[in-house]
Design an enzyme around this catalytic site. Structure first.
Site, short mmCIF file in Angstrom:
data_model
loop_
_atom_site.label_atom_id
_atom_site.label_comp_id
_atom_site.label_asym_id
_atom_site.label_seq_id
_atom_site.Cartn_x
_atom_site.Cartn_y
_atom_site.Cartn_z
CG HIS A 56 -41.20 -17.24 20.23
ND1 HIS A 56 -42.17 -17.49 19.29
CD2 HIS A 56 -40.40 -18.34 20.24
CE1 HIS A 56 -41.97 -18.68 18.75
NE2 HIS A 56 -40.90 -19.22 19.32
CB SER A 108 -44.31 -21.61 16.32
OG SER A 108 -43.84 -20.44 16.91
NE ARG A 133 -42.49 -25.42 24.31
CZ ARG A 133 -42.93 -25.78 23.14
NH1 ARG A 133 -44.04 -25.29 22.68
NH2 ARG A 133 -42.27 -26.63 22.39
CE LYS A 191 -38.50 -26.28 12.25
NZ LYS A 191 -38.55 -25.43 13.45
#
Length: 157
Positions: free
Chosen positions: A18, A129, A91, A42
């Site tokens: 990040h 994460s 990514r 979440k």
């Protein structure tokens, strides 16, 4: 007219991946807001306040960067802060497919807000994460993936 951007996420916790995206994107905009989203789907490992403090501490030296907490639609947060851009890190190809769907939905909600994708540096490809939380939860050493303020906070001895 200022180029204002939002980098949204849960940042649970904020990782070096990040930080890399923030550091590489901040020069593209006049102002970069890091938006810590509260996601009803979440259950974060770290509190909203903790995540906010980490991000604030990490980027305290750069006046171009601000931190905001938000709930609800990302485009509504953009409107509230005057952002016309959203930046997202990619990514893998699978990240792009997922992020493109979100970008398309955001564009359909407000076509004046553009999403910009930055690919991560190779050394951060595996830093997520979700994986970092898993390492922490199981007593592993996640420190190679975390900025200093997060490491200090999590691994207090």
């Amino acid at each position: 007219m200022s180029r204002i951007c939002l980098f949204p996420g849960t940042f649970d916790p904020i990782t070096l991946g990040h930080v890399d995206i923030v550091n590489r994107s901040v020069s593209l905009f006049d102002k970069l807001f890091i938006g810590i989203g509260k996601n009803a789907n979440k259950q974060p490992m770290f509190s909203d306040e903790q995540r906010y403090e980490w991000v604030k501490e990490i980027f305290a030296a750069d006046a171009r960067i601000e931190v905001v907490m938000y709930e609800g639609l990302t485009v509504d947060c953009c409107r509230n802060i005057g952002a016309k851009y959203i930046v997202r890190g990619i990514r893998y190809v699978s990240d792009f497919e997922y992020e493109k769907v979100i970008a398309d939905m955001n564009r359909s909600l407000d076509d004046s807000i553009e999403t910009v994708f930055l690919t991560c540096l190779p050394e951060y490809t595996s830093v997520a994460s979700t994986l970092v939380r898993d390492v922490i939860r199981h007593g592993g050493d996640a420190s190679p993936f975390l900025p200093e303020p997060v490491k200090k906070s999590i691994f207090k001895k």
